[in-house]
Design a protein around this motif. Structure first.
Motif, PDB file in Angstrom:
ATOM      1  N   ARG A 154       0.838  -1.193   0.000  1.00  0.00           N
ATOM      2  CA  ARG A 154       0.000   0.000   0.000  1.00  0.00           C
ATOM      3  C   ARG A 154       0.876   1.247   0.000  1.00  0.00           C
ATOM      4  O   ARG A 154       2.002   1.240   0.475  1.00  0.00           O
ATOM      5  N   ILE A 155       0.327   2.305  -0.556  1.00  0.00           N
ATOM      6  CA  ILE A 155       1.049   3.571  -0.574  1.00  0.00           C
ATOM      7  C   ILE A 155       1.226   4.068   0.858  1.00  0.00           C
ATOM      8  O   ILE A 155       0.316   3.961   1.694  1.00  0.00           O
ATOM      9  N   ASP A 156       2.383   4.598   1.141  1.00  0.00           N
ATOM     10  CA  ASP A 156       2.706   5.112   2.479  1.00  0.00           C
ATOM     11  C   ASP A 156       2.060   6.495   2.655  1.00  0.00           C
ATOM     12  O   ASP A 156       2.703   7.522   2.471  1.00  0.00           O
ATOM     13  N   TYR A 157       0.780   6.504   3.017  1.00  0.00           N
ATOM     14  CA  TYR A 157       0.035   7.766   3.105  1.00  0.00           C
ATOM     15  C   TYR A 157       0.557   8.660   4.228  1.00  0.00           C
ATOM     16  O   TYR A 157       0.638   9.880   4.075  1.00  0.00           O
ATOM     17  N   LEU A 158       0.917   8.055   5.373  1.00  0.00           N
ATOM     18  CA  LEU A 158       1.434   8.854   6.490  1.00  0.00           C
ATOM     19  C   LEU A 158       2.765   9.509   6.101  1.00  0.00           C
ATOM     20  O   LEU A 158       2.980  10.698   6.359  1.00  0.00           O
ATOM     21  N   GLY A 159       3.643   8.721   5.488  1.00  0.00           N
ATOM     22  CA  GLY A 159       4.908   9.279   5.039  1.00  0.00           C
ATOM     23  C   GLY A 159       4.710  10.393   4.020  1.00  0.00           C
ATOM     24  O   GLY A 159       5.371  11.429   4.073  1.00  0.00           O
ATOM     25  N   ALA A 160       3.755  10.178   3.103  1.00  0.00           N
ATOM     26  CA  ALA A 160       3.474  11.201   2.090  1.00  0.00           C
ATOM     27  C   ALA A 160       2.970  12.483   2.743  1.00  0.00           C
ATOM     28  O   ALA A 160       3.356  13.592   2.359  1.00  0.00           O
ATOM     29  N   ALA A 161       2.090  12.330   3.748  1.00  0.00           N
ATOM     30  CA  ALA A 161       1.536  13.504   4.428  1.00  0.00           C
ATOM     31  C   ALA A 161       2.626  14.267   5.184  1.00  0.00           C
ATOM     32  O   ALA A 161       2.709  15.496   5.109  1.00  0.00           O
ATOM     33  N   LEU A 162       3.464  13.533   5.920  1.00  0.00           N
ATOM     34  CA  LEU A 162       4.534  14.185   6.677  1.00  0.00           C
ATOM     35  C   LEU A 162       5.521  14.897   5.753  1.00  0.00           C
ATOM     36  O   LEU A 162       5.946  16.027   6.026  1.00  0.00           O
ATOM     37  N   LEU A 163       5.879  14.247   4.648  1.00  0.00           N
ATOM     38  CA  LEU A 163       6.817  14.862   3.719  1.00  0.00           C
ATOM     39  C   LEU A 163       6.216  16.102   3.064  1.00  0.00           C
ATOM     40  O   LEU A 163       6.896  17.126   2.906  1.00  0.00           O
ATOM     41  N   THR A 164       4.940  16.024   2.703  1.00  0.00           N
ATOM     42  CA  THR A 164       4.271  17.171   2.087  1.00  0.00           C
ATOM     43  C   THR A 164       4.221  18.358   3.038  1.00  0.00           C
ATOM     44  O   THR A 164       4.498  19.499   2.650  1.00  0.00           O
ATOM     45  N   ILE A 165       3.877  18.095   4.301  1.00  0.00           N
ATOM     46  CA  ILE A 165       3.827  19.167   5.300  1.00  0.00           C
ATOM     47  C   ILE A 165       5.220  19.777   5.490  1.00  0.00           C
ATOM     48  O   ILE A 165       5.389  20.996   5.548  1.00  0.00           O
ATOM     49  N   GLY A 166       6.239  18.915   5.583  1.00  0.00           N
ATOM     50  CA  GLY A 166       7.597  19.404   5.788  1.00  0.00           C
ATOM     51  C   GLY A 166       8.097  20.252   4.634  1.00  0.00           C
ATOM     52  O   GLY A 166       8.635  21.344   4.828  1.00  0.00           O
ATOM     53  N   ILE A 167       7.901  19.767   3.409  1.00  0.00           N
ATOM     54  CA  ILE A 167       8.351  20.510   2.230  1.00  0.00           C
ATOM     55  C   ILE A 167       7.581  21.821   2.095  1.00  0.00           C
ATOM     56  O   ILE A 167       8.158  22.867   1.779  1.00  0.00           O
ATOM     57  N   THR A 168       6.269  21.769   2.329  1.00  0.00           N
ATOM     58  CA  THR A 168       5.452  22.979   2.246  1.00  0.00           C
ATOM     59  C   THR A 168       5.943  24.036   3.229  1.00  0.00           C
ATOM     60  O   THR A 168       6.070  25.220   2.876  1.00  0.00           O
ATOM     61  N   ALA A 169       6.232  23.622   4.455  1.00  0.00           N
ATOM     62  CA  ALA A 169       6.712  24.569   5.461  1.00  0.00           C
ATOM     63  C   ALA A 169       8.058  25.167   5.045  1.00  0.00           C
ATOM     64  O   ALA A 169       8.273  26.377   5.174  1.00  0.00           O
ATOM     65  N   VAL A 170       8.961  24.328   4.519  1.00  0.00           N
ATOM     66  CA  VAL A 170      10.278  24.816   4.102  1.00  0.00           C
ATOM     67  C   VAL A 170      10.150  25.837   2.977  1.00  0.00           C
ATOM     68  O   VAL A 170      10.764  26.914   3.001  1.00  0.00           O
ATOM     69  N   VAL A 171       9.330  25.517   1.969  1.00  0.00           N
ATOM     70  CA  VAL A 171       9.169  26.416   0.827  1.00  0.00           C
ATOM     71  C   VAL A 171       8.516  27.725   1.259  1.00  0.00           C
ATOM     72  O   VAL A 171       8.900  28.812   0.800  1.00  0.00           O
ATOM     73  N   LEU A 172       7.533  27.657   2.153  1.00  0.00           N
ATOM     74  CA  LEU A 172       6.885  28.878   2.624  1.00  0.00           C
ATOM     75  C   LEU A 172       7.840  29.745   3.440  1.00  0.00           C
ATOM     76  O   LEU A 172       7.802  30.975   3.340  1.00  0.00           O
ATOM     77  N   VAL A 173       8.691  29.110   4.238  1.00  0.00           N
ATOM     78  CA  VAL A 173       9.677  29.885   5.003  1.00  0.00           C
ATOM     79  C   VAL A 173      10.607  30.629   4.054  1.00  0.00           C
ATOM     80  O   VAL A 173      10.874  31.826   4.227  1.00  0.00           O
ATOM     81  N   THR A 174      11.096  29.922   3.034  1.00  0.00           N
ATOM     82  CA  THR A 174      12.026  30.562   2.105  1.00  0.00           C
ATOM     83  C   THR A 174      11.329  31.574   1.197  1.00  0.00           C
ATOM     84  O   THR A 174      11.962  32.503   0.687  1.00  0.00           O
ATOM     85  N   THR A 175      10.030  31.416   0.982  1.00  0.00           N
ATOM     86  CA  THR A 175       9.279  32.350   0.133  1.00  0.00           C
ATOM     87  C   THR A 175       8.856  33.591   0.904  1.00  0.00           C
ATOM     88  O   THR A 175       8.958  34.722   0.403  1.00  0.00           O
ATOM     89  N   TRP A 176       8.374  33.405   2.125  1.00  0.00           N
ATOM     90  CA  TRP A 176       7.832  34.517   2.913  1.00  0.00           C
ATOM     91  C   TRP A 176       8.882  35.219   3.770  1.00  0.00           C
ATOM     92  O   TRP A 176       8.737  36.395   4.080  1.00  0.00           O
ATOM     93  N   GLY A 177       9.934  34.491   4.166  1.00  0.00           N
ATOM     94  CA  GLY A 177      10.919  35.068   5.069  1.00  0.00           C
ATOM     95  C   GLY A 177      11.596  36.292   4.491  1.00  0.00           C
ATOM     96  O   GLY A 177      12.136  36.254   3.390  1.00  0.00           O
ATOM     97  N   GLY A 178      11.549  37.397   5.232  1.00  0.00           N
ATOM     98  CA  GLY A 178      12.177  38.632   4.792  1.00  0.00           C
ATOM     99  C   GLY A 178      11.361  39.444   3.814  1.00  0.00           C
ATOM    100  O   GLY A 178      11.755  40.562   3.451  1.00  0.00           O
ATOM    101  N   THR A 179      10.221  38.903   3.356  1.00  0.00           N
ATOM    102  CA  THR A 179       9.361  39.654   2.427  1.00  0.00           C
ATOM    103  C   THR A 179       7.987  39.865   3.047  1.00  0.00           C
ATOM    104  O   THR A 179       7.660  40.969   3.482  1.00  0.00           O
ATOM    105  N   GLU A 180       7.188  38.801   3.083  1.00  0.00           N
ATOM    106  CA  GLU A 180       5.858  38.908   3.689  1.00  0.00           C
ATOM    107  C   GLU A 180       5.961  39.081   5.209  1.00  0.00           C
ATOM    108  O   GLU A 180       5.170  39.808   5.818  1.00  0.00           O
ATOM    109  N   TYR A 181       6.918  38.367   5.802  1.00  0.00           N
ATOM    110  CA  TYR A 181       7.096  38.401   7.256  1.00  0.00           C
ATOM    111  C   TYR A 181       8.580  38.539   7.577  1.00  0.00           C
ATOM    112  O   TYR A 181       9.434  38.086   6.816  1.00  0.00           O
TER     113      TYR A 181
END
Length: 532
Positions: A207-234
């Motif tokens: 079966r597809i590792d749904y928990l792993g996929a969710a954790l990785l998606t959350i982690g990558i999303t947070a990293v990209v948002l930090v690098t996108t918003w840091g110093g500009t939006e916030y």
């Protein structure tokens, strides 16, 4: 995989690739170009899009939604290809990308456009991974170097032609065709892959590792948002950025912990036991960091300081991209003929470091010819690294892990680009605002209070003193950004020294006493799976 000779040709993997394989490679290059060209075209069309749809305050999300979806889905597409077959997952990613393109072209407001761009990004995540993994299936590592020039050429074409194509399409057909143009190209790739590519079908019982996929998606999303918003939006020290950092770290730590227990992990941690794979991931991150930072600040410097036209901004990068293309072709041919490759990461790291240091010395008196030479040195370094990192990474894993190896390498490069743009951008903005305040006083601070990057129209409206101050400020800002890039490139040089030169497997003469992979790589002979 057993080799299936091409019907009617009598050719095998050791000889010339049959026509059907070349047709598939052409379709793969079209798909790769779609993934790389999209943001380049849309960037040029954005002012027109905002003028029609409104929602200027949400403008950045048109790009961020696409980038987030692409980064988060990249590892998933790689794993799905390994589990259920690459042809099906690749064709699915093309269909999703085309659906997102069509919907984006029909968007009636900014909210719809952002949502449809996320759909488009989900498909784009599978395009690059699919291309790399299918090439890994079709072409033995020893022969794969010959196709480096083709991939580098597509990249150069996208970066140079994207802004030109985007501007032309927007001016003559309207911004919606910036999205619709993907449909005929994608359809050609889809039909060619469907008709000509035949790879062994897979059906995993896991079966597809749904928990792993969710954790990785959350982690990558947070990293990209930090690098996108840091110093500009916030501000970097704001509560929102600190929260995102905490969420990202927790999710990624949880992901790594879970991957040691999942039955079919999204990213099998055993691939990092290969020293070469781990080193290539680090080098790929650094290449992404440097490359996208350079492509952001070089046109800005040439437009603001050297007075170049913004219309042909892609052409400003021609010395760097041309050098990258030529070097990549030479590196690929030498690798194919000799089976040796370690010299290229070492040489690439050294050239990239020297080139970035030279770029950091540019000031308001630097000529276009001189800056072009400096860019060419950086391009030579990148050409030695861009495709070699993927080639060595794929050669360091077993065939069953080809998809996750390709997706992981692509992901590291994507994350490197996010960090590069964010950190170099923050350094640049801070330096520009400081120099403007020093040279132009209150007027300088007012000019750059909203953004340290001025477009050509805003720059032309400035008083002469303020314009000269801004040129010095941009020169100082690029000095700091490229000096940081040179320091990071040193890490790529040091890392490449530790690469173990494991002979590439596949076609071509192999020494009778050739050592085993020792890095978890492919078997002694990696045959070509012919397309029939």
């Amino acid at each position: 995989m057993a080799e299936t000779p091409q019907a009617g040709t009598g050719e095998t993997g050791a000889g010339k690739q049959p026509r059907s394989v070349r047709v598939v490679l052409l379709a793969l290059m079209i798909a790769m170009m779609l993934a790389m060209l999209d943001n380049m075209i849309i960037g040029t069309a954005m002012p027109t899009i905002v003028g029609e749809l409104g929602g200027l305050e949400h403008l950045s999300w048109v790009v961020t939604a696409y980038t987030l979806a692409t980064a988060a889905s990249t590892p998933l597409w790689g794993k799905l290809g390994d589990m259920y077959g690459r042809k099906g997952s690749f064709m699915t990613s093309i269909v999703i990308f085309l659906a997102g393109s069509a919907l984006s072209g029909m968007a009636q407001d900014m909210g719809q456009l952002i949502g449809f761009r996320a759909v488009q990004g989900l498909g784009a995540g599978g395009l690059m991974v699919g291309v790399m993994a299918i090439i890994g299936d079709l072409i033995p590592p020893r022969e794969r170097g010959k196709y480096q020039g083709m991939m580098a050429g597509v990249m150069a074409l996208a970066m140079i032609g994207g802004p030109l194509v985007g501007g032309t399409i927007t001016d003559h057909w309207g911004w919606r065709w910036s999205f619709y143009i993907n449909l005929p190209l994608g359809a050609i790739a889809l039909v060619a892959v469907s008709a000509v590519l035949h790879l062994p079908k897979k059906r995993s019982q896991a079966r597809i590792d749904y928990l792993g996929a969710a954790l990785l998606t959350i982690g990558i999303t947070a990293v990209v948002l930090v690098t996108t918003w840091g110093g500009t939006e916030y501000a970097w020290t704001s509560a929102r950025i600190m929260e995102l950092i905490g969420i990202g770290v927790a999710a990624l730590v949880g992901f790594v912990f879970w991957q040691t227990r999942a039955a079919e992990p999204i990213v099998p941690l055993h691939i990092f036991r290969s020293r070469n794979f781990t080193l290539m991931s680090v080098i790929g991150f650094i290449v992404g960091f440097v490359m996208f930072g350079a492509t952001l600040f070089l046109p800005l410097y040439q437009q603001s300081v050297q007075g170049a036209s913004a219309t042909n901004s892609g052409l400003l990068l021609l010395p760097m991209l041309g050098a990258m293309l030529v070097t990549s072709m030479v590196a690929g041919r030498v690798t194919t003929n000799t089976g040796r490759y370690k010299i290229f990461p070492v040489l690439g790291g050294a050239l990239m470091t020297v080139g970035l240091f030279l770029l950091s010395t540019m000031d308001t008196d630097t000529t276009r010819f001189t800056s072009g030479l400096y860019m060419a040195v950086v391009g030579l370094g990148m050409g030695c690294l861009m495709q070699i990192t993927m080639l060595v990474a794929q050669n360091s894993v077993e065939m069953k892990d080809m998809g996750v190896a390709s997706s992981s390498t692509t992901l590291f490069r994507t994350l490197g680009s996010s960090f590069g743009v964010a950190i170099m951008g923050a350094l640049f903005n801070h330096r520009v605002q400081d120099v403007m305040a020093e040279r132009a006083g209150a007027l300088g601070s007012k000019v750059t209070e909203s953004s340290a990057q001025l477009d050509a129209a805003s720059l032309a409206k400035l008083p002469e003193a303020a314009r000269e101050a801004y040129q010095h400020a941009v020169s100082s800002g690029t000095h700091g950004a490229f000096l940081l890039g040179a320091a990071v490139a040193v890490l790529a040089l040091v890392t490449s020294v530790f690469v173990k030169e494991v002979p590439l497997k596949g076609a071509g003469p192999q020494p009778a006493d050739a050592p085993g992979d020792g890095e978890g790589g492919a078997t002694a002979k990696t045959p070509v799976t012919e397309a029939v």
